[in-house]
Design a protein around this motif. Structure first.
Motif, short mmCIF file in Angstrom:
data_model
loop_
_atom_site.label_atom_id
_atom_site.label_comp_id
_atom_site.label_asym_id
_atom_site.label_seq_id
_atom_site.Cartn_x
_atom_site.Cartn_y
_atom_site.Cartn_z
N THR A 180 64.93 40.02 19.72
CA THR A 180 65.15 39.95 21.17
C THR A 180 64.67 41.22 21.84
O THR A 180 63.92 41.17 22.83
N SER B 254 61.13 42.00 24.23
CA SER B 254 61.24 42.64 25.54
C SER B 254 60.37 43.89 25.62
O SER B 254 59.66 44.12 26.62
N ASN C 149 56.73 43.06 25.88
CA ASN C 149 56.42 42.67 27.25
C ASN C 149 56.13 43.90 28.10
O ASN C 149 55.17 43.94 28.87
N LYS D 184 59.51 35.10 21.64
CA LYS D 184 60.59 34.63 22.51
C LYS D 184 60.85 33.13 22.30
O LYS D 184 62.00 32.69 22.30
N ALA E 75 64.58 32.42 23.47
CA ALA E 75 64.96 33.38 24.51
C ALA E 75 65.33 32.65 25.79
O ALA E 75 65.02 31.46 25.98
N SER F 17 63.69 35.28 30.65
CA SER F 17 62.82 36.12 29.84
C SER F 17 61.45 35.46 29.62
O SER F 17 60.41 36.11 29.73
N SER G 72 59.33 35.56 32.77
CA SER G 72 58.74 36.87 33.04
C SER G 72 57.43 37.06 32.28
O SER G 72 56.43 37.51 32.85
#
Length: 546
Positions: A122, A126, A129, A155, A160, A164, A167
């Protein structure tokens, strides 16, 4: 209208004061908690609290304090082996460095955070990204796309949240938009929009609709563009985001300009100017004046064009480029010339030429830099190709060497094996010979035993010894060397079964003297031990002659 504006600004100030008090309270609480944890020596909780303080100062725009506490958090988390907190603090420090404009360091920090979060998909997704966005910011679009694809795949694998996923899809759409691949840009924008609608994120929906409208406008579908922007405006009314209002009205004004509906263009540009003024964004204000000045210049309304272009030049916006300044001064020079003001026309023409020369110099420098980079890239590629060739040759030589070594080792192993087999064969033959010798020896022993038993049997069956009166002198004549009286005495004692020690005590001599006499007895009787001596004494019937 003015009273509404004053009320609006008053509400903004009040909200800012309330937020400021809330932030101050949170800051005091976190600082007190950190002080208590330091007193208790709880390093892990210190790391967590320092991370919260770093986040607090980040959003309070206190960059130096943010950096200090984030670095403390990283150090304390490392000391307590709290990898999760260390990764989050490193990522947050990357965010800060990115805001401060050091994109290369931000990328390095995001990479560290990704590596620290190796066991947490997770967090890793992120951080990927974030790194992808940073690569986008410095123009490394290919690397950014690859990383964002990886983040999106991860993800989807871990299921996810829709927020998320949305995005990352939006970021991919933005990059493909910059690369002018409208099909891929629309695909990712629309996939993100589906999730935003599912989340009922009005501002997110409004922004995506605005992005999609720009792509559709570039494709030439102006009616659909207007419909998308109007839908974006409707969603934004629920959030009343002033920046998004500005963007929507600027975009809508430019669409009406392309449709040559100038009243619509003017109306939406006025609205855009109002929202730009409300948020006091110099770049937005300059952009509105630039659009209006260009419009009036194209309509040959030179006084209005001069008014707006001069306003655009006087506003200190950060995003006003050399190209834009060149175009503005060039238009102003032409506009002043058209209204009969050669002095101003000349001044702006000079400034226009200066910016043109600057742009040319920059472009020339960029061309040189691009040529240099191309040369360096080709040189590095050739060096890499040469290294690859050298490596291949080295590998080939190593393989040949390895083959020879293996061949030699194999030969040695085979020779050793053959030698071992020959040695084993020789040892086996020797063992068999030894066994045969032992068998023959055993046979001889058995035959001797049979012979000895036969002799013993004959001796047992022999007639009784004849008592013949033979003197010591008679016995001695059969011996090589005659026995002395002491030797006969010791032999007699031995025959009775006594030990050397017992014999010594019986005849009153030492044990060594007994041994000395025994040696002489063996020599004179031509025997090797006491058993043979006694046997020979029996044969000579010495005992009956004493």
């Amino acid at each position: 209208m003015n009273s509404m504006k004053q009320l609006f600004y008053s509400m903004v100030v009040l909200l800012m004061l309330c937020a400021s008090k809330a932030h101050a309270g949170a800051e005091d609480s976190l600082l007190l908690a950190l002080q208590q944890q330091q007193g208790a020596g709880d390093v892990q909780r210190m790391a967590l609290t320092a991370l919260e303080l770093g986040n607090h100062y980040y959003y309070a725009y206190e960059d130096s304090l943010c950096e200090v506490y984030l670095k403390h958090s990283i150090d304390w988390a490392a000391q307590s082996n709290d990898v999760r907190t260390q990764a989050k603090a490193t990522n947050m420090l990357g965010n800060l460095v990115s805001v401060l404009g050091d994109h290369e360091q931000a990328i390095a920090l995001y990479q560290q955070a990704i590596e620290l979060a190796a066991n947490n998909d997770t967090l890793r997704a992120s951080f990927m990204n974030n790194k992808g966005l940073e690569l986008k910011a410095i123009g490394k679009y290919k690397e950014a796309i690859e990383l964002l694809y990886e983040a999106l795949t991860l993800k989807e694998k871990i299921n996810a949240s829709d927020r998320s996923l949305s995005s990352t899809l939006l970021n991919l759409g933005l990059i493909w938009d910059l690369l002018e691949d409208s099909e891929k840009a629309l695909d990712y924008y629309e996939r993100s929009l589906v999730l935003k609608r599912k989340l009922q994120d009005s501002l997110g929906i409004s922004r995506l609709l605005s992005n999609i409208s720009v792509v559709v406008k570039n494709q030439g579908d102006l009616d659909r563009t207007i419909a998308l922007i109007e839908e974006s405006i409707r969603y934004n009314r629920t959030t009343n985001n002033l920046e998004q209002h500005y963007i929507n009205h600027v975009n809508l004004g430019n669409v009406y300009k392309r449709k040559e509906e100038f009243d619509g263009f003017k109306t939406h540009m006025d609205s855009a100017y109002y929202y730009a003024s409300s948020i006091n964004n110099p770049d937005y204000l300059s952009d509105v004046h630039q659009n209006l000045g260009t419009h009036y210049f194209e309509q040959h309304n030179y006084p209005q064009a001069i008014n707006h272009l001069q306003e655009a030049l006087q506003i200190p916006g950060e995003n006003i480029t050399g190209v834009l300044l060149f175009e503005n001064h060039k238009r102003l020079a032409e506009a002043y010339a058209a209204i009969g003001n050669p002095q101003q026309a000349y001044l702006h023409l000079e400034q226009s030429n200066a910016y043109r020369d600057s742009i040319y110099a920059i472009e020339h420098q960029q061309a040189i830099q691009e040529a240099r980079e191309k040369y360096e890239t080709e040189r590095k590629e050739k060096e890499l190709a040469l290294k690859d060739l050298e490596l291949a040759q080295s590998n080939l030589a190593a393989r040949r060497k390895t083959t020879i070594i293996l061949f030699l080792v194999g030969g040695i192993v085979i020779a050793s094996l053959l030698a071992f087999i020959v040695f084993r064969h020789y040892r086996e033959r020797q063992r068999k010979k030894l066994i045969m010798s032992e068998q023959r020896l055993q046979k001889y022993r058995e035959e001797l035993e049979v012979l000895r038993l036969g002799i013993q049997s004959h001796l047992n069956k022999a007639p009784a010894k004849i008592d013949v009166n033979i003197t010591q002198a008679d016995i001695n004549q059969y011996l090589v060397d005659p026995l002395t009286e002491r030797e006969v005495e010791i032999l007699t004692e031995i025959a009775s079964g006594k030990t050397n020690k017992a014999v010594a005590e019986a005849v009153f001599v030492s044990e060594n003297t007994v041994k000395y006499h025994l040696k002489n007895i063996y020599l004179k009787l031509d025997v090797k031990n006491r058993t043979e001596a006694i046997t020979k004494a029996d044969a000579l019937n010495i005992w009956n002659r004493l």
